[in-house]
Design a protein around this motif. Structure first.
Motif: not given
Length: 734
Positions: A225-226, A391-397, A422-423
């Motif tokens: 989850k990283k 939602v933390d970095g507001q990026v697509y992964l 983060s969570s």
């Protein structure tokens, strides 16, 4: 003698009196002189104090004006009304200074000549500054001519301020540039001018065309989850290094290099300086960035397509970049640094129809990226739709792992599309929106990537109308009337939807989230699940798309109609043949054939007694074809029991014998699985299977509770890609 003395005394007295008067006059003169001197001193003091006060006030006004002008210059979202108010404040300050200066001059003109001159110089400077600012404001007013959007397309002139600036891919973008790119219409401009819309409102409307971090930023490890960078993913063996570089090149070619941790965006040079990317990638990334900054050719700055046409950019590479830019919001005009819609790109010569049509043709434009989760080649747009949004970095992964988070399956109503790195939380788009982890604009953007909902009207069996929401991507359908009946939709919510306050995606997500779907234990094979397209299909559509053959089509529809009705895998309904024909679930030829099988569920009327007979009883009396009757009984027995035509309840074979619904020989045939013919062709393996084997392979659909069979077909090119193009961009072929 006496008379002489008298005259002398009188003269002396007059002299004394005159001297006394003279003394008083002198004393008065002295007092007047003192008063004049005191008045001079007082006036001088007052003038000096006034001079000091005026100087201070003028200096303060100058500082205030300078600060306001500097703020006006540096602040992108300043509006014209603010400029007008500032000018008014400045003029008021100057008038106040002029009044005070005039008051002092009236007290003593001779003592203020020098100061008045200095004050006039300062005041003149301030007035010049204001005048210059006013001229600048007037100079930035632009008159634009736009079509009003009506059928007649009448021209409308709108006065707007070109000093209003918006955030773009490569810095500030003026209102003029947005108008020229046709990203703003007349109504929006008028609303902005009148104050009905704010700068923030307009910026939100332009998110798709001006936002920065819209490309894929990195990889999401499902096990840990990283989130990790592409280069780190290549080091860990998740993807090949060449594939990792392709994703970084795509970032540079679609706007910015993205820090996958913070979401910060950089130019290639900035990313190199900050260590976001390695120095060894400098040349590749700078070359890719030309897709945003432009390809210099002589005195011209060319877009990607123009560079392709001028043969300074490889066509295959150019198409790969164009496809990625379209997927991330639109083609980038290097002159303005704005993403533009396809229609505008075609109009401005940033693309032509032939190139657009070939973008999704695997022959002329092979898929240029690789899915790290499956290892298969894909277009950039396909990969973007499988991404999760952090939602933390507001990026697509891009997700990577054995859990296949991004996969749309029959057993999961909504795929995991939003995470919190983060969570470690994982959720659907609507859940993230409901929990206020993303705003409405982000929710709608993500939701539209996953599904394409449309409302249509369908006639029901009673002659009424049903309002159906259809997701063209997954094949799901939702009925608004059913939602109201089940009380999972309120009238207020429906009114808000009709008023435009609730978007169709929101309404669909509300219905999906609130529904309770149970598996139907008596379900036949209700439809097909296209494994490649992740889409639900009726049996007839599966046949039309060459997923099943004609015999399999007939047998599966026979099984449906004799066990309760033709199944609609999109809505989850079971309907009679006549309504199925209206819905397009069967054609007229099939309808005529299936009407006889339908009697196996509703019963066959005895022509002599008018008594309702079961299939077995009708077979015994020669009122129903034996081969068809045996098939219907087999389908019923395998889906939960034989059907009592009077009650439509299910009973076992033994109970049917005891009730004289079937005879003993028929019962033996039904129990012996060797008698079950393998008349079906598996739509996935293409092997011959029996109906029982088809039921065993079937998967319950979480959307309807009905069983679907997974189906695949050999990958085709050319024609399929052309139809994909028509479906995606129908307006641009006209």
């Amino acid at each position: 003698m006496v008379l002489r003395i008298s005259y002398l005394q009188t003269a002396t007295m007059e002299k004394d009196k005159a001297m006394e008067e003279l003394s008083k006059v002198k004393e008065a003169e002295i007092n007047i002189s003192k008063e004049i001197e005191e008045d001079k001193i007082n006036i001088t003091k007052e003038i000096e104090e006034a001079k000091i006060n005026i100087s201070k006030e003028i200096e303060e006004d100058k500082i205030k004006i300078s600060k306001e002008i500097e703020a006006l210059t540096n602040q992108n979202n300043i509006q014209r009304e603010t400029l007008t108010n500032t000018e008014t404040v400045i003029k008021t300050s100057i008038q106040t200074v002029g009044i005070r200066k005039s008051s002092v001059s009236e007290e003593s003109r001779s003592f203020t000549a020098s100061q008045s001159s200095n004050s006039q110089i300062v005041t003149s400077s301030v007035n010049n500054l204001v005048s210059s600012h006013h001229e600048q404001m007037q100079a930035t007013d632009v008159s634009v001519t736009l079509k009003d959007g009506t059928a007649e397309g009448e021209e409308v002139h709108v006065e707007v301020s070109d000093s209003l600036m918006f955030e773009g891919l490569k810095g500030a973008v003026s209102l003029r540039q947005l108008i020229e790119a046709k990203l703003l219409d007349v109504d929006t401009l008028n609303q902005l001018k009148s104050g009905q819309k704010t700068m923030a409102d307009v910026q939100a409307l332009l998110t798709v065309f001006t936002s920065k971090a819209s490309a894929i930023a990195g990889v999401y490890s499902e096990s840990s989850k990283k989130k990790i960078s592409f280069m780190e993913a290549s080091e860990k063996g998740f993807i090949a290094k060449t594939y990792a570089i392709e994703f970084l090149e795509a970032q540079a070619a679609t706007g910015h290099i993205i820090d996958h941790i913070t979401g910060e965006t950089y130019s290639v040079q900035e990313a190199l300086e900050k260590g976001v990317v390695e120095e060894e990638l400098r040349d590749k990334l700078l070359d890719a960035e030309k897709a945003v900054t432009g390809y210099i050719h002589g005195s011209r700055t060319l877009s990607v397509f123009q560079a392709m046409e001028s043969r300074i950019l490889d066509r295959h590479k150019g198409k790969k970049i164009i496809e990625a830019q379209i997927a991330t919001g639109g083609l980038i005009d290097p002159k303005s640094g704005i993403r533009v819609p396809l229609a505008i790109a075609l109009e401005k010569g940033l693309l032509n129809k032939a190139t657009l049509q070939s973008l999704y043709d695997p022959v002329s434009n092979p898929k240029g990226f690789h899915n790290p989760d499956t290892g298969q080649k894909a277009y950039y747009g396909e990969l973007l739709k499988t991404c999760v949004y952090d939602v933390d970095g507001q990026v697509y992964l891009l997700p990577f792992g054995n859990r296949h988070l991004s996969s749309i399956t029959l057993t999961r109503a909504n795929r995991v599309s939003v995470i919190s790195s983060s969570s470690g939380a994982e959720m659907s788009t609507f859940e993230a929106y409901r929990d206020k982890l993303i705003n409405k604009n982000t929710y709608l953007l993500l939701s539209q990537q996953e599904s394409t909902w449309e409302e249509t009207t369908l006639a029901d069996s009673g002659g009424g109308s049903l309002h159906i929401l259809t997701d063209h991507r997954s094949g799901r359908q939702l009925c608004i009337e059913h939602g109201l009946k089940l009380k999972i939709l309120t009238t207020v919510e429906l009114e808000n939807y009709r008023a435009g306050l609730l978007k169709i995606n929101e309404l669909a997500d509300l219905l999906i989230l609130r529904r309770t779907v149970l598996e139907d234990p008596h379900s036949p094979i209700a439809g097909l699940w296209d494994v490649c397209q992740k889409q639900r299909l009726s049996i007839l559509k599966g046949y039309q798309q060459n997923l099943v053959d004609r015999l399999t089509l007939l047998r599966l529809l026979e099984a449906q109609v004799c066990t309760g009705g033709i199944c609609d895998p999109a809505l989850g309904d079971k309907v009679r043949v006549t309504e199925a024909l209206q819905r397009g679930l069967v054609d007229e030829t099939l309808a005529r054939h299936l009407q006889q099988c339908e009697q196996a569920y509703y019963g066959i009327a005895d022509p002599q007694t008018a008594k309702l007979l079961s299939v077995g009883q009708a077979m015994q009396r020669g009122l129903f074809p034996r081969d068809m009757g045996l098939r219907c009984l087999e389908f019923q027995a395998l889906t939960g029991g034989l059907v009592n035509p009077e009650t439509h309840s299910r009973i076992t074979v033994e109970e049917a014998v005891s009730c004289n619904l079937i005879d003993d020989s028929t019962a033996l045939q039904l129990k012996d699985e060797k008698n079950h013919s393998k008349s079906l062709t598996c739509p996935k393996t293409k092997r011959k299977i029996s109906f029982k084997e088809a039921l065993d392979k079937g998967v319950f659909d979480c959307h309807t509770g009905l069983k679907l069979l997974e189906a695949t077909k050999p990958h085709s090119v050319g024609v399929q890609s052309f139809f994909h193009y028509i479906w995606t961009y129908p307006a641009y072929l006209k």
